[in-house]
Write an enzyme that holds these catalytic residues in place. Sequence first.
Site, PDB file in Angstrom:
ATOM      1  N   CYS A  13       0.907  -1.233  -0.158  1.00  0.00           N
ATOM      2  CA  CYS A  13      -0.228  -0.010   0.264  1.00  0.00           C
ATOM      3  C   CYS A  13       0.846   1.447   0.117  1.00  0.00           C
ATOM      4  CB  CYS A  13      -0.790   0.010   1.279  1.00  0.00           C
ATOM      5  SG  CYS A  13      -1.886  -1.661   1.365  1.00  0.00           S
ATOM      6  N   ARG A  24       1.541   1.584  -6.249  1.00  0.00           N
ATOM      7  CA  ARG A  24       1.862   0.675  -4.956  1.00  0.00           C
ATOM      8  C   ARG A  24       0.216  -0.180  -4.483  1.00  0.00           C
ATOM      9  NH1 ARG A  24       6.222   1.149  -1.743  1.00  0.00           N
ATOM     10  NH2 ARG A  24       5.380   0.430   0.120  1.00  0.00           N
ATOM     11  N   TRP A  54      -3.845  -1.858  -1.260  1.00  0.00           N
ATOM     12  CA  TRP A  54      -3.618  -3.145  -2.062  1.00  0.00           C
ATOM     13  C   TRP A  54      -4.312  -3.980  -1.033  1.00  0.00           C
ATOM     14  CZ3 TRP A  54      -0.816  -7.598  -1.610  1.00  0.00           C
ATOM     15  CH2 TRP A  54      -0.926  -8.563  -2.728  1.00  0.00           C
ATOM     16  N   ASN A  70       0.516  -0.339   6.032  1.00  0.00           N
ATOM     17  CA  ASN A  70       1.148  -1.071   5.038  1.00  0.00           C
ATOM     18  C   ASN A  70       1.644  -2.385   5.656  1.00  0.00           C
ATOM     19  OD1 ASN A  70       2.017  -2.243   2.717  1.00  0.00           O
ATOM     20  ND2 ASN A  70       3.645  -0.794   2.512  1.00  0.00           N
ATOM     21  N   GLY A  71       1.118  -3.449   5.307  1.00  0.00           N
ATOM     22  CA  GLY A  71       1.863  -4.575   6.040  1.00  0.00           C
ATOM     23  C   GLY A  71       0.479  -5.469   6.235  1.00  0.00           C
ATOM     24  N   GLU A 102       9.669 -14.524 -19.447  1.00  0.00           N
ATOM     25  CA  GLU A 102       9.633 -12.984 -19.132  1.00  0.00           C
ATOM     26  C   GLU A 102       8.558 -12.614 -20.008  1.00  0.00           C
ATOM     27  OE1 GLU A 102      10.101 -10.935 -17.035  1.00  0.00           O
ATOM     28  OE2 GLU A 102       9.816  -9.207 -17.685  1.00  0.00           O
ATOM     29  N   LYS A 137       4.939 -10.582 -18.922  1.00  0.00           N
ATOM     30  CA  LYS A 137       4.739  -9.431 -19.356  1.00  0.00           C
ATOM     31  C   LYS A 137       3.429  -9.269 -19.919  1.00  0.00           C
ATOM     32  CE  LYS A 137       7.182  -6.941 -17.715  1.00  0.00           C
ATOM     33  NZ  LYS A 137       7.861  -7.900 -16.881  1.00  0.00           N
ATOM     34  N   GLU A 195       0.285 -10.027 -17.336  1.00  0.00           N
ATOM     35  CA  GLU A 195       0.134  -9.098 -16.181  1.00  0.00           C
ATOM     36  C   GLU A 195      -0.396  -7.860 -16.653  1.00  0.00           C
ATOM     37  OE1 GLU A 195       3.599  -7.630 -13.946  1.00  0.00           O
ATOM     38  OE2 GLU A 195       4.921  -7.928 -15.533  1.00  0.00           O
ATOM     39  N   HIS A 239       6.064 -32.129 -25.274  1.00  0.00           N
ATOM     40  CA  HIS A 239       5.628 -32.904 -23.932  1.00  0.00           C
ATOM     41  C   HIS A 239       4.392 -32.640 -23.425  1.00  0.00           C
ATOM     42  CE1 HIS A 239       9.512 -35.087 -24.362  1.00  0.00           C
ATOM     43  NE2 HIS A 239      10.104 -33.989 -24.635  1.00  0.00           N
ATOM     44  N   LYS A 269       3.216  -2.796  -7.367  1.00  0.00           N
ATOM     45  CA  LYS A 269       4.580  -2.642  -7.707  1.00  0.00           C
ATOM     46  C   LYS A 269       5.489  -3.471  -6.830  1.00  0.00           C
ATOM     47  CE  LYS A 269       7.985  -1.359  -9.969  1.00  0.00           C
ATOM     48  NZ  LYS A 269       7.975  -1.720 -11.522  1.00  0.00           N
TER      49      LYS A 269
HETATM   50  C1  AGP Z   1       7.320  -7.683 -13.070  1.00  0.00           C
HETATM   51  O1  AGP Z   1       6.791  -7.159 -13.955  1.00  0.00           O
HETATM   52  C2  AGP Z   1       6.275  -7.948 -11.822  1.00  0.00           C
HETATM   53  N1  AGP Z   1       5.746  -6.779 -11.459  1.00  0.00           N
HETATM   54  C3  AGP Z   1       6.568  -8.827 -10.580  1.00  0.00           C
HETATM   55  O2  AGP Z   1       6.704 -10.058 -11.129  1.00  0.00           O
HETATM   56  C4  AGP Z   1       8.130  -8.351 -10.053  1.00  0.00           C
HETATM   57  O3  AGP Z   1       9.245  -8.487 -10.881  1.00  0.00           O
HETATM   58  C5  AGP Z   1       8.149  -9.189  -8.840  1.00  0.00           C
HETATM   59  O4  AGP Z   1       6.826  -8.883  -7.774  1.00  0.00           O
HETATM   60  C6  AGP Z   1       9.464  -8.815  -7.951  1.00  0.00           C
HETATM   61  O5  AGP Z   1       9.457  -7.562  -7.658  1.00  0.00           O
HETATM   62  P1  AGP Z   1      10.913  -6.806  -7.085  1.00  0.00           P
HETATM   63  O6  AGP Z   1      11.941  -7.032  -8.231  1.00  0.00           O
HETATM   64  O7  AGP Z   1      10.692  -5.503  -6.657  1.00  0.00           O
HETATM   65  O8  AGP Z   1      11.441  -7.682  -5.991  1.00  0.00           O
END
Ligand code: AGP
Length: 610
Positions: A2, A27, A74, A100-101, A483, A487, A490, A506, A605
């Site tokens: 958050c 966030r 969040w 936050n937490g 990757e 991308k 997400e 397989h 994030k």
């Molecule tokens: C990546 O596009 C995502 N937002 C997510 O997988 C991110 O890489 C992951 O949460 C790790 O975050 P960090 O690099 O801040 O540790």
Amino acid sequence: MCGIMGYVGACDAVPFLLAGLRRLEYRGYDSAGLAIINGSGLEVAKTPGKIAALETRVAGAALHGRLGIGHTRWATHGRPTECNAHPHTDCGSRVAVVHNGIIENHEALRRTLCAEGHRFRSQTDTEVIAHLVERYLGEGLPDAVRHATRDLHGAYAIACIAADDPTVLVAARGGNSPLVIGLGDGEAFLASDVPALLGVSERTVVLGDGEIAVLRRDGVSLRTLDGQEIHRAPTRLPCSAEAAEKSSYPHFMLKEIFEQPDAVRNTLLDRADADTGEIRLPELDGSKVLSTLNRVQFVACGTSWHAGLVGKHLVEVCSGVPATAEIASEFHAGGSALDDRRVLTVPISQSGETADTLAALRAARDAGSHSVAICNVVGSSLARLAHRVVQTRAGIEIGVASTKAFTAQLSAVTLMALKLGLVTGRLDPSLVRTIVKDLCAIPALMADLLGLSDAIRNVAARFADRQTVLYLGRGLHYPMALEGALKLKEISYIHAEGYPAGEMKHGPISLIDARTPVVCVALRGPSYEKMASNIEEVKARDGVTIALTTAGDAEGARQVDVAIPVPPAPYWLQPLLAAIPLQLFAYHIGVLRGCDVDQPRNLAKSVTVE
Ligand code: AGP
């Protein structure tokens, strides 16, 4: 995770709180709210949805005051509703708190407080904090917060204000949820992250784990939660306000994709010499573990884990040292931290606040491992927990989907692998010098690739309506397939899956039909011929093939339905280039599908909860 904001000073807190929440919206953006103390006492406004909804609510309520806190959420406990939005207050609305937490013992605390007559309104864990602080408020707000935190188990970053004391804002931190304090003249600011303070305050102080801050107009004091005074010199903010703005780009994500040449160039600065081919990585120098090194373990989450997979491959090829790339949440859960005094642990994180990665690093350190982190945020929890840290210099990354931080991480793991190749004597110094010079030329090649953005948007338009997309790659191209798939899924919500190309037959081959595009990372390299065979297997089942091919490879281009040319580069450096078209493909599809590419649904994030 958050976003938290706070202000105390001579000005109206509301504009600062709203502007800061907007900068922290990456966030978390399920709901938002703020609390102000003014002549009418404590006033709260909160709404489900994004900051824009809160701005409307606040304008309608004509909320003003010189002391306030704000929050963008969040959701962890309780749906994103107005009632569950922060700030939370006690029954009598004397105290407001944002958090936050996760408070792990919140249910037991709720039962105790209810038995004492406290009435709860929300389903959140956070609300217990407001009632606890109110319980101790007779001690004064700073001590009431300190006392309340002694009852809390779990991770928290909190900010708290009370109607009884309209001159003070109290912040406290337990665990790895960050808080940064901005110092001003006759005012003080609080934020979860630096972007909210850019252009507002130049002098900042990071609040550490187990610490409390008391912010007043005339200054800020820090203490440990057990009351010891702390004296910490302020640091100057590392960048300007426009770094946290989109400038001429429609989205932060596109801006950050286009910032990658600089992100890599800056990360390589003073570490890789384009003229001499020398590597300077003092973070590795002098580590006694290198003389008895028997394993390197990368540990990370998500995109950062993909960088770790590339690192694993390169470390083994360059140095001959066995390497692994561990998913952080599995690492500490699976007890992989064996007796690791001869192991180098490399946690990778953009934010430096990912709870799983921090927990894994703690487990590795407890097992005796030396650690060198790769991290993009100076002063983050990870940067302070690891023995050493290689700072990537990608600059602030706002878009939830990691792009420039990823390629900066790739340049760091490449340097690390080459350095280990020299240390172990496995690589000839002349070969390393050649590769380093090629590495320094990568930013220019990235810039050329960015010129394909419009062409890639045209390709994206042909596939934006698909439900499933497969990504295939071999060797170093396999992490890039993962990757690319991450991308796409997400930010466009299309189901996308990355697979080792050799594994496709397989199982996943059953998914292939005319409606399922298959993105192949088919650059010239050791597994080119085998990849070509896999492409034929896809075509034989009417699969539509989109391939990253090496520019000039006419044969490779002819083989597929769509070829995206990537400038030739040494195999070890190809992931740095392959990332760009994969990011652009995902970005353009996300935009074409009307998705919020900077703040995709359900994501945050940095995931600061385990
Ligand atoms: C990546 O596009 C995502 N937002 C997510 O997988 C991110 O890489 C992951 O949460 C790790 O975050 P960090 O690099 O801040 O540790």
